[in-house]
Structures are given as C-alpha cells and as structure tokens.
Scaffold this motif. Structure first.
Motif, PDB file in Angstrom:
ATOM      1  N   GLU A  27       0.735  -0.997  -0.065  1.00 39.29           N
ATOM      2  CA  GLU A  27       0.021  -0.140  -0.056  1.00 39.29           C
ATOM      3  C   GLU A  27       0.695   1.341  -0.013  1.00 39.29           C
ATOM      4  N   ALA A  28       1.913   0.818   0.705  1.00 42.94           N
ATOM      5  CA  ALA A  28       2.825   2.320   0.832  1.00 42.94           C
ATOM      6  C   ALA A  28       3.611   2.478  -0.594  1.00 42.94           C
ATOM      7  N   VAL A  29       4.118   1.584  -1.317  1.00 45.56           N
ATOM      8  CA  VAL A  29       4.519   1.566  -2.659  1.00 45.56           C
ATOM      9  C   VAL A  29       3.772   2.295  -3.544  1.00 45.56           C
ATOM     10  N   ILE A  30       2.395   1.856  -3.665  1.00 45.09           N
ATOM     11  CA  ILE A  30       1.213   2.363  -4.560  1.00 45.09           C
ATOM     12  C   ILE A  30       1.116   3.782  -4.234  1.00 45.09           C
ATOM     13  N   ALA A  31       0.782   4.179  -3.002  1.00 45.77           N
ATOM     14  CA  ALA A  31       0.574   5.309  -2.518  1.00 45.77           C
ATOM     15  C   ALA A  31       1.778   6.341  -3.010  1.00 45.77           C
ATOM     16  N   GLU A  32       2.804   5.946  -2.832  1.00 50.24           N
ATOM     17  CA  GLU A  32       4.075   6.772  -3.219  1.00 50.24           C
ATOM     18  C   GLU A  32       4.237   6.925  -4.869  1.00 50.24           C
ATOM     19  N   ALA A  33       3.806   5.823  -5.504  1.00 52.10           N
ATOM     20  CA  ALA A  33       3.744   5.657  -7.118  1.00 52.10           C
ATOM     21  C   ALA A  33       2.624   6.845  -7.336  1.00 52.10           C
ATOM     22  N   LYS A  34       1.445   6.755  -6.846  1.00 51.39           N
ATOM     23  CA  LYS A  34       0.416   7.815  -7.161  1.00 51.39           C
ATOM     24  C   LYS A  34       0.880   9.131  -7.143  1.00 51.39           C
ATOM     25  N   GLU A  35       1.320   9.243  -5.864  1.00 53.82           N
ATOM     26  CA  GLU A  35       1.780  10.692  -5.180  1.00 53.82           C
ATOM     27  C   GLU A  35       2.745  11.244  -6.459  1.00 53.82           C
ATOM     28  N   ARG A  36       3.667  10.424  -6.974  1.00 49.91           N
ATOM     29  CA  ARG A  36       4.614  11.044  -7.966  1.00 49.91           C
ATOM     30  C   ARG A  36       4.278  11.067  -9.311  1.00 49.91           C
ATOM     31  N   GLY A  37       2.945  10.540  -9.641  1.00 46.58           N
ATOM     32  CA  GLY A  37       2.672  10.726 -10.915  1.00 46.58           C
ATOM     33  C   GLY A  37       2.635   9.553 -11.809  1.00 46.58           C
ATOM     34  N   ILE A  38       3.254   8.372 -11.274  1.00 48.37           N
ATOM     35  CA  ILE A  38       3.782   7.064 -12.144  1.00 48.37           C
ATOM     36  C   ILE A  38       2.210   6.817 -12.939  1.00 48.37           C
ATOM     37  N   ALA A  39       2.604   6.527 -14.119  1.00 49.76           N
ATOM     38  CA  ALA A  39       1.570   6.195 -15.137  1.00 49.76           C
ATOM     39  C   ALA A  39       0.298   4.898 -14.635  1.00 49.76           C
ATOM     40  N   GLY A  40       1.057   4.006 -14.068  1.00 51.46           N
ATOM     41  CA  GLY A  40       0.100   2.996 -13.661  1.00 51.46           C
ATOM     42  C   GLY A  40       0.782   2.045 -12.741  1.00 51.46           C
ATOM     43  N   ALA A  41       0.049   1.402 -11.918  1.00 48.38           N
ATOM     44  CA  ALA A  41       0.638   0.454 -10.928  1.00 48.38           C
ATOM     45  C   ALA A  41      -0.349  -0.464 -10.547  1.00 48.38           C
ATOM     46  N   THR A  42      -0.323  -1.795 -10.343  1.00 44.59           N
ATOM     47  CA  THR A  42      -1.242  -2.766  -9.905  1.00 44.59           C
ATOM     48  C   THR A  42      -0.638  -3.802  -8.998  1.00 44.59           C
ATOM     49  N   VAL A  43      -1.253  -4.268  -8.067  1.00 46.33           N
ATOM     50  CA  VAL A  43      -0.808  -5.190  -7.025  1.00 46.33           C
ATOM     51  C   VAL A  43      -1.609  -6.626  -7.121  1.00 46.33           C
ATOM     52  N   PHE A  44      -0.923  -7.744  -7.228  1.00 44.66           N
ATOM     53  CA  PHE A  44      -1.174  -9.081  -7.450  1.00 44.66           C
ATOM     54  C   PHE A  44      -0.864  -9.860  -6.208  1.00 44.66           C
ATOM     55  N   LYS A  45      -1.669 -10.703  -5.777  1.00 40.65           N
ATOM     56  CA  LYS A  45      -1.657 -11.730  -4.686  1.00 40.65           C
ATOM     57  C   LYS A  45      -1.560 -13.008  -5.354  1.00 40.65           C
ATOM     58  N   GLY A  46      -0.326 -13.580  -4.881  1.00 37.88           N
ATOM     59  CA  GLY A  46      -0.255 -14.869  -5.537  1.00 37.88           C
ATOM     60  C   GLY A  46      -1.062 -16.125  -4.789  1.00 37.88           C
TER      61      GLY A  46
END
Length: 115
Positions: A27-46
């Motif tokens: 969640e922290a990685v995704i929040a930081e990616a969004k805050e920094r304007g990264i084009a896209g991010a997805t989390v997958f659970k194995g």
C-alpha cells in the motif's frame, strides 16, 4: 495500425506480511507511485509460491500461510521509473522486508473502446 511506445516495467516482489509503519508495504509503494505521478501500478496476490528458502506458500485451507506472495507491477517511462527506484529502495529498507525487484524494457499501448 497500433502504435507502441517504449516503457519500463518495474516489478516488486514481497510477502504480504511486509509492513511499513503498521500498514502493508504494498500500500505504501502504491501510494508513493500515485503521489509521484507514475502512469500505472497494480498489486497482485499470489496463490502459490516458493523463493530462495524453498518453502512453499499456498492459499490452501489447511496451509495457513501468513506470507503469500505480493507482486506490484509499475509501468512508466524510463525517466519516471529511474526516479521512482530510490523510493522503492527506501521504503523496503525502512520496512526491513525482504524485497526482490526486476526491471524490463517493454513496448506498450492503450486500446480504447470504439477506436
């Protein structure tokens, strides 16, 4: 004709129990990616994995694994990914979690409905 653009795909692997200040590290990685304007991010659970330890982790009911694999895929330009890599490194280091990172060159495009 579909036109592709050069991009990079950053993958971050971790266990689901990895924490960053009492919240899931993913969640922290995704929040930081969004805050920094990264084009896209997805989390997958194995549902099944093993790593360097050789220990199988599974979602089977009799196996109450507490650390199923989490994979975060982050896609953007090389410049954006290069700026974001130190953020991932800092988050992982501060969390104390074992994190594995891969990076690959990709070509991508978006196909919009009706085009």
């Amino acid at each position: 004709m579909i036109e592709f653009e050069d991009r990079q795909l950053l993958r971050v692997y971790m266990g689901e129990q990895a924490k960053y200040h009492h919240r899931p590290l993913y969640e922290a990685v995704i929040a930081e990616a969004k805050e920094r304007g990264i084009a896209g991010a997805t989390v997958f659970k194995g549902i099944l994995s093993y790593g360097m330890s050789g220990t199988l982790r599974t979602t089977k009911i009799f196996e109450l694994s507490q650390s199923l694999p989490i994979v975060i895929e982050i896609m953007d330009t090389q410049e954006q990914i290069e700026k974001f890599l130190p953020v991932v490194e800092d988050l992982a280091a501060e969390s104390g979690a074992h994190v594995y990172v891969t990076l690959e060159e990709i070509r991508s495009t978006v196909i919009l409905p009706g085009k």
